[in-house]
Motif scaffolding. Structure first.
Motif, PDB file in Angstrom:
ATOM      1  N   ASN A 176     -75.300  18.031   5.895  1.00 48.56           N
ATOM      2  CA  ASN A 176     -73.999  17.211   5.283  1.00 48.56           C
ATOM      3  C   ASN A 176     -73.850  16.075   5.940  1.00 48.56           C
ATOM      4  O   ASN A 176     -73.564  16.344   7.361  1.00 48.56           O
ATOM      5  CB  ASN A 176     -72.835  18.183   5.560  1.00 48.56           C
ATOM      6  N   PRO A 177     -73.801  14.718   5.716  1.00 39.94           N
ATOM      7  CA  PRO A 177     -73.560  13.657   6.805  1.00 39.94           C
ATOM      8  C   PRO A 177     -72.178  13.606   7.412  1.00 39.94           C
ATOM      9  O   PRO A 177     -72.085  13.094   8.371  1.00 39.94           O
ATOM     10  CB  PRO A 177     -73.560  12.442   5.671  1.00 39.94           C
ATOM     11  N   ALA A 178     -71.142  14.569   7.003  1.00 39.84           N
ATOM     12  CA  ALA A 178     -70.078  14.685   7.675  1.00 39.84           C
ATOM     13  C   ALA A 178     -69.987  15.675   8.782  1.00 39.84           C
ATOM     14  O   ALA A 178     -68.964  15.597   9.390  1.00 39.84           O
ATOM     15  CB  ALA A 178     -69.025  14.907   6.616  1.00 39.84           C
ATOM     16  N   LYS A 179     -71.105  16.243   8.813  1.00 44.70           N
ATOM     17  CA  LYS A 179     -71.022  17.220  10.094  1.00 44.70           C
ATOM     18  C   LYS A 179     -72.403  16.707  11.017  1.00 44.70           C
ATOM     19  O   LYS A 179     -73.486  16.963  10.948  1.00 44.70           O
ATOM     20  CB  LYS A 179     -71.813  18.658   9.577  1.00 44.70           C
ATOM     21  N   GLY A 180     -72.154  15.807  11.666  1.00 45.68           N
ATOM     22  CA  GLY A 180     -72.841  15.458  13.007  1.00 45.68           C
ATOM     23  C   GLY A 180     -73.940  14.454  12.243  1.00 45.68           C
ATOM     24  O   GLY A 180     -75.114  14.473  12.829  1.00 45.68           O
ATOM     25  N   GLY A 181     -73.523  13.327  11.341  1.00 48.34           N
ATOM     26  CA  GLY A 181     -74.500  12.740  10.572  1.00 48.34           C
ATOM     27  C   GLY A 181     -75.149  11.804  11.491  1.00 48.34           C
ATOM     28  O   GLY A 181     -76.306  11.495  11.403  1.00 48.34           O
ATOM     29  N   HIS A 182     -74.428  11.460  12.485  1.00 51.66           N
ATOM     30  CA  HIS A 182     -75.169  10.231  13.513  1.00 51.66           C
ATOM     31  C   HIS A 182     -76.006  10.836  14.200  1.00 51.66           C
ATOM     32  O   HIS A 182     -77.159  10.157  14.776  1.00 51.66           O
ATOM     33  CB  HIS A 182     -73.878   9.682  14.329  1.00 51.66           C
ATOM     34  N   LEU A 183     -75.848  12.216  14.846  1.00 54.17           N
ATOM     35  CA  LEU A 183     -76.964  12.704  15.420  1.00 54.17           C
ATOM     36  C   LEU A 183     -78.058  13.292  14.585  1.00 54.17           C
ATOM     37  O   LEU A 183     -79.357  12.982  15.158  1.00 54.17           O
ATOM     38  CB  LEU A 183     -76.508  13.951  16.113  1.00 54.17           C
ATOM     39  N   ILE A 184     -77.975  13.359  13.393  1.00 53.97           N
ATOM     40  CA  ILE A 184     -79.061  13.732  12.463  1.00 53.97           C
ATOM     41  C   ILE A 184     -79.673  12.542  12.131  1.00 53.97           C
ATOM     42  O   ILE A 184     -80.962  12.580  12.126  1.00 53.97           O
ATOM     43  CB  ILE A 184     -78.493  14.297  11.291  1.00 53.97           C
ATOM     44  N   PRO A 224     -79.518  14.076   2.264  1.00 50.14           N
ATOM     45  CA  PRO A 224     -78.179  14.391   2.531  1.00 50.14           C
ATOM     46  C   PRO A 224     -77.264  15.097   1.230  1.00 50.14           C
ATOM     47  O   PRO A 224     -77.559  14.693   0.171  1.00 50.14           O
ATOM     48  CB  PRO A 224     -77.787  12.896   2.778  1.00 50.14           C
ATOM     49  N   ILE A 225     -76.649  16.039   1.552  1.00 51.65           N
ATOM     50  CA  ILE A 225     -75.793  16.706   0.545  1.00 51.65           C
ATOM     51  C   ILE A 225     -74.280  15.966   0.636  1.00 51.65           C
ATOM     52  O   ILE A 225     -73.455  16.320   1.308  1.00 51.65           O
ATOM     53  CB  ILE A 225     -75.548  18.159   0.951  1.00 51.65           C
ATOM     54  N   ALA A 226     -74.420  14.760  -0.327  1.00 51.85           N
ATOM     55  CA  ALA A 226     -73.150  14.329  -0.368  1.00 51.85           C
ATOM     56  C   ALA A 226     -73.165  13.602  -1.991  1.00 51.85           C
ATOM     57  O   ALA A 226     -74.134  13.099  -2.530  1.00 51.85           O
ATOM     58  CB  ALA A 226     -73.002  13.100   0.615  1.00 51.85           C
ATOM     59  N   GLY A 227     -72.053  13.323  -2.307  1.00 56.31           N
ATOM     60  CA  GLY A 227     -71.807  12.995  -3.951  1.00 56.31           C
ATOM     61  C   GLY A 227     -72.312  13.818  -5.003  1.00 56.31           C
ATOM     62  O   GLY A 227     -73.008  13.361  -6.194  1.00 56.31           O
ATOM     63  N   MET A 228     -72.672  15.147  -4.736  1.00 57.47           N
ATOM     64  CA  MET A 228     -73.296  15.968  -5.606  1.00 57.47           C
ATOM     65  C   MET A 228     -72.274  16.780  -6.427  1.00 57.47           C
ATOM     66  O   MET A 228     -71.325  17.211  -6.000  1.00 57.47           O
ATOM     67  CB  MET A 228     -74.499  16.867  -4.894  1.00 57.47           C
ATOM     68  N   THR A 229     -72.703  17.220  -7.550  1.00 56.62           N
ATOM     69  CA  THR A 229     -72.006  18.322  -8.331  1.00 56.62           C
ATOM     70  C   THR A 229     -72.423  19.627  -7.577  1.00 56.62           C
ATOM     71  O   THR A 229     -73.416  19.585  -6.948  1.00 56.62           O
ATOM     72  CB  THR A 229     -72.566  18.217  -9.817  1.00 56.62           C
ATOM     73  N   ARG A 230     -71.560  20.679  -7.952  1.00 56.73           N
ATOM     74  CA  ARG A 230     -71.683  22.099  -7.252  1.00 56.73           C
ATOM     75  C   ARG A 230     -73.075  22.484  -7.703  1.00 56.73           C
ATOM     76  O   ARG A 230     -73.971  22.976  -6.827  1.00 56.73           O
ATOM     77  CB  ARG A 230     -70.676  23.012  -7.848  1.00 56.73           C
ATOM     78  N   SER A 231     -73.596  22.352  -8.968  1.00 53.17           N
ATOM     79  CA  SER A 231     -74.854  22.864  -9.317  1.00 53.17           C
ATOM     80  C   SER A 231     -75.806  22.140  -8.500  1.00 53.17           C
ATOM     81  O   SER A 231     -77.031  22.534  -8.241  1.00 53.17           O
ATOM     82  CB  SER A 231     -75.126  22.722 -10.900  1.00 53.17           C
ATOM     83  N   ALA A 240     -78.861  23.794  -6.151  1.00 52.58           N
ATOM     84  CA  ALA A 240     -80.250  23.525  -6.507  1.00 52.58           C
ATOM     85  C   ALA A 240     -80.848  22.914  -5.089  1.00 52.58           C
ATOM     86  O   ALA A 240     -82.136  23.132  -4.881  1.00 52.58           O
ATOM     87  CB  ALA A 240     -80.249  22.625  -7.689  1.00 52.58           C
ATOM     88  N   THR A 241     -80.101  22.185  -4.495  1.00 51.10           N
ATOM     89  CA  THR A 241     -80.439  21.312  -3.130  1.00 51.10           C
ATOM     90  C   THR A 241     -81.091  22.589  -2.169  1.00 51.10           C
ATOM     91  O   THR A 241     -82.014  22.601  -1.363  1.00 51.10           O
ATOM     92  CB  THR A 241     -79.636  20.394  -2.699  1.00 51.10           C
ATOM     93  N   LEU A 242     -79.801  23.406  -2.085  1.00 55.44           N
ATOM     94  CA  LEU A 242     -79.953  24.566  -0.939  1.00 55.44           C
ATOM     95  C   LEU A 242     -81.064  25.459  -1.529  1.00 55.44           C
ATOM     96  O   LEU A 242     -81.854  25.888  -0.507  1.00 55.44           O
ATOM     97  CB  LEU A 242     -78.843  25.337  -0.721  1.00 55.44           C
ATOM     98  N   GLN A 243     -81.360  25.798  -2.721  1.00 52.02           N
ATOM     99  CA  GLN A 243     -82.238  26.648  -3.093  1.00 52.02           C
ATOM    100  C   GLN A 243     -83.780  26.015  -3.064  1.00 52.02           C
ATOM    101  O   GLN A 243     -84.912  26.762  -2.988  1.00 52.02           O
ATOM    102  CB  GLN A 243     -82.028  27.080  -4.423  1.00 52.02           C
ATOM    103  N   GLY A 244     -83.795  24.721  -2.921  1.00 48.64           N
ATOM    104  CA  GLY A 244     -85.098  24.080  -2.962  1.00 48.64           C
ATOM    105  C   GLY A 244     -85.693  23.458  -1.704  1.00 48.64           C
ATOM    106  O   GLY A 244     -86.685  23.087  -1.572  1.00 48.64           O
ATOM    107  N   CYS A 245     -84.802  23.645  -0.753  1.00 54.84           N
ATOM    108  CA  CYS A 245     -85.007  23.031   0.563  1.00 54.84           C
ATOM    109  C   CYS A 245     -85.598  23.837   1.671  1.00 54.84           C
ATOM    110  O   CYS A 245     -85.690  25.090   1.299  1.00 54.84           O
ATOM    111  CB  CYS A 245     -83.760  22.263   1.527  1.00 54.84           C
ATOM    112  N   GLY A 246     -86.222  23.577   2.690  1.00 52.07           N
ATOM    113  CA  GLY A 246     -86.816  24.353   3.640  1.00 52.07           C
ATOM    114  C   GLY A 246     -85.769  24.789   4.778  1.00 52.07           C
ATOM    115  O   GLY A 246     -85.340  25.878   5.385  1.00 52.07           O
ATOM    116  N   ILE A 247     -85.001  23.556   5.171  1.00 50.86           N
ATOM    117  CA  ILE A 247     -84.040  23.789   6.503  1.00 50.86           C
ATOM    118  C   ILE A 247     -82.863  23.193   6.025  1.00 50.86           C
ATOM    119  O   ILE A 247     -82.684  21.937   5.572  1.00 50.86           O
ATOM    120  CB  ILE A 247     -84.673  23.211   7.796  1.00 50.86           C
ATOM    121  N   TYR A 248     -81.581  23.715   6.461  1.00 47.77           N
ATOM    122  CA  TYR A 248     -80.340  23.271   6.333  1.00 47.77           C
ATOM    123  C   TYR A 248     -79.785  23.104   8.106  1.00 47.77           C
ATOM    124  O   TYR A 248     -79.938  23.913   8.845  1.00 47.77           O
ATOM    125  CB  TYR A 248     -79.110  24.171   5.827  1.00 47.77           C
ATOM    126  N   LEU A 249     -79.913  21.800   8.252  1.00 46.32           N
ATOM    127  CA  LEU A 249     -79.433  21.242   9.710  1.00 46.32           C
ATOM    128  C   LEU A 249     -77.989  20.648   9.943  1.00 46.32           C
ATOM    129  O   LEU A 249     -77.513  20.012   9.025  1.00 46.32           O
ATOM    130  CB  LEU A 249     -80.162  20.133  10.124  1.00 46.32           C
TER     131      LEU A 249
END
Length: 347
Positions: A197-205, A220-227, A231-240
Motif C-alpha cells: 500500500n503506497p500510503a504505508k511507508g511508500g517512500h521506504l518501499i 501497489p495496491i491503490a485505485g483498485m476495486t474491492r475485488s 485478487a491481488t492479495l490472492q495472487g501475490c507472494g509477499i505483502y510488504l
C-alpha cells in the motif's frame, strides 16, 4: 452484573468506508447480538451522507441523536474525542482505534511545532489543530477526566494510552471478515510478486525496490476495486508494509488470510507480537539499515516461500479467531463490567 441498563450510542462518520467505521459497525452488531440496545449515531457533519452499502451485513441501525441520560453509554471513536465534553450525564467511552493518526496526539505534535516557532505559511493548516489540542483534547485534560473509560484496539494502543494518560484501558479490538479472502484464487500465485500500500511507508518501499533484484515484481495496491484487491492479495507472494501501524491494520491480516506472506516493520502495532504475531524474521527493524535489510530479506523469503508461509499459520489462526475473541471483549466491557483487560487476558 451488567454495566449498561440503558442504550449504547456509538458516534461514527457516516458514509466513510475505512477500518475505523467498519469496527464501529462491528461493535453495534456485536452489542445487539449480546442483547444490548445499541445504535450508531452519525456525526452531524456526516448525517446527510449515504450509508456504506457493504456494511449492510452488520445489524447496526442508526439513531438520530445521542440521548444524554445517566443510564446510557456513549462510545466516541478517537476521531471525535473533542465531542465528549458535550455529554454530561451518560457514561462516556473513548475507543482508540488509532494512535498516530488520532486527533489528540496529532494535534499535540502540531501544538508543539507551533509553540516552538516552527509554524510558517506552509504550516498554517496546523494552527487550528494546535488550538484544539490546547483547548479541548490534550492529554493533560484527558488525564484529569477520570470518568472516561478508555478502550483500545491494539496492544500498542494499550501501552501508549496507559503510559500517556495514566489509566488502565480495556482491549476492544475488531475482526477481519474472512470469506472473500479464503476463496479459491482465479489464477496461480506469483511468488515473485510483492504488493504494498503506497500510503504505508511508500517512500521506504521505493528505496527497497531500487536495491532488489529485477526478478522481483512490484504492484501497489491503490485505485483498485474491492475485488481487485482480493485478487491481488490472492495472487501475490509477499505483502510488504513498512508504515507506522497506528493500530492493528487490516490489510496485513487480509494478506495473510489470502495465503500471502505478510512482512511488516516493527513500528506501532507492528512492534507488538500480540498485534501482529508473525515470526521475528518476518519483521523489519526501523533505522538506518531498514532498507538494505528489507531488500536482502525478500529474495530469501521468496526462495523458501512454502516454509516461510507455514511459519505464519499461528497468525492466520489468530485472525480466524478474531470474531470470537471480539465477542468476549465486548461482553467483558459492556455486559460483565470487567475493565482493564489486555491482549494477554485472551490468550
Amino acid at each position: 452484573m451488567t454495566t449498561t441498563s440503558g442504550t449504547i450510542f456509538v458516534l461514527y462518520h457516516k458514509g466513510l468506508r475505512t477500518g475505523g467505521p467498519e469496527a464501529l459497525h462491528q461493535l453495534v452488531d456485536m452489542l445487539r447480538e449480546l442483547g444490548q440496545d445499541a445504535y450508531l449515531v452519525p456525526h452531524p457533519h456526516t448525517a446527510h451522507n449515504s450509508r456504506v452499502e457493504q456494511y449492510n451485513v452488520y445489524n447496526a441501525p442508526e439513531a438520530p441523536e445521542i440521548v444524554d441520560s445517566p443510564e446510557n453509554v456513549v462510545v466516541f471513536p478517537e476521531t471525535y474525542i473533542y465531542e465528549m465534553p458535550k455529554v454530561k450525564l451518560a457514561r462516556r467511552m473513548c475507543w482508540w482505534l488509532s494512535i498516530d493518526n488520532s486527533l489528540t496526539f496529532m494535534a499535540e505534535r502540531m501544538w508543539q511545532r507551533n509553540t516552538a516557532g516552527l509554524v510558517d505559511k506552509a504550516k498554517e493548516g496546523a494552527v487550528p489543530f494546535a488550538r484544539m489540542w490546547k483547548n479541548r483534547v490534550n492529554p493533560g485534560m484527558l488525564r484529569k477526566d477520570r470518568d472516561v473509560v478508555h478502550l483500545v484496539q491494539s496492544s500498542y494502543a494499550w501501552a501508549f494510552i496507559a503510559t500517556r494518560l495514566d489509566v488502565v484501558p480495556s482491549l476492544l479490538s475488531d475482526y477481519t471478515p474472512n470469506a472473500e479472502f479464503q476463496g479459491t484464487p482465479e489464477s496461480p500465485r506469483n511468488r515473485q510478486l510483492v504488493t504494498y500500500n503506497p500510503a504505508k511507508g511508500g517512500h521506504l518501499i521505493d528505496a527497497v525496490r531500487a536495491q532488489c533484484p529485477p526478478s522481483i515484481e512490484w504492484r501497489p495496491i491503490a485505485g483498485m476495486t474491492r475485488s481487485e484487491v482480493v485478487a491481488t492479495l490472492q495472487g501475490c507472494g509477499i505483502y510488504l508494509d513498512l508504515g507506522h501501524h497506528p493500530g492493528k491494520d487490516r490489510m496485513p491480516r487480509e494478506a495473510a488470510l489470502s495465503g500471502a506472506l505478510t512482512v511488516v516493520a516493527r513500528r506501532g502495532s507492528g512492534a507488538f507480537y500480540a498485534d501482529v504475531p508473525v515470526p521475528w524474521e518476518h519483521k523489519v527493524t526501523p533505522g538506518r539499515d531498514e532498507v538494505p535489510t528489507a531488500a536482502a530479506m525478500l529474495p530469501r523469503l521468496i526462495e523458501n516461500f512454502d516454509a516461510e508461509v507455514a511459519k505464519q499459520d499461528t497468525y492466520r489462526s489468530a485472525i480466524l479467531n478474531e470474531r470470537s475473541r471480539f465477542k468476549s471483549e465486548v461482553e467483558d466491557v459492556f455486559v460483565r463490567g470487567r475493565l482493564g483487560k489486555d491482549a494477554y487476558d485472551y490468550l
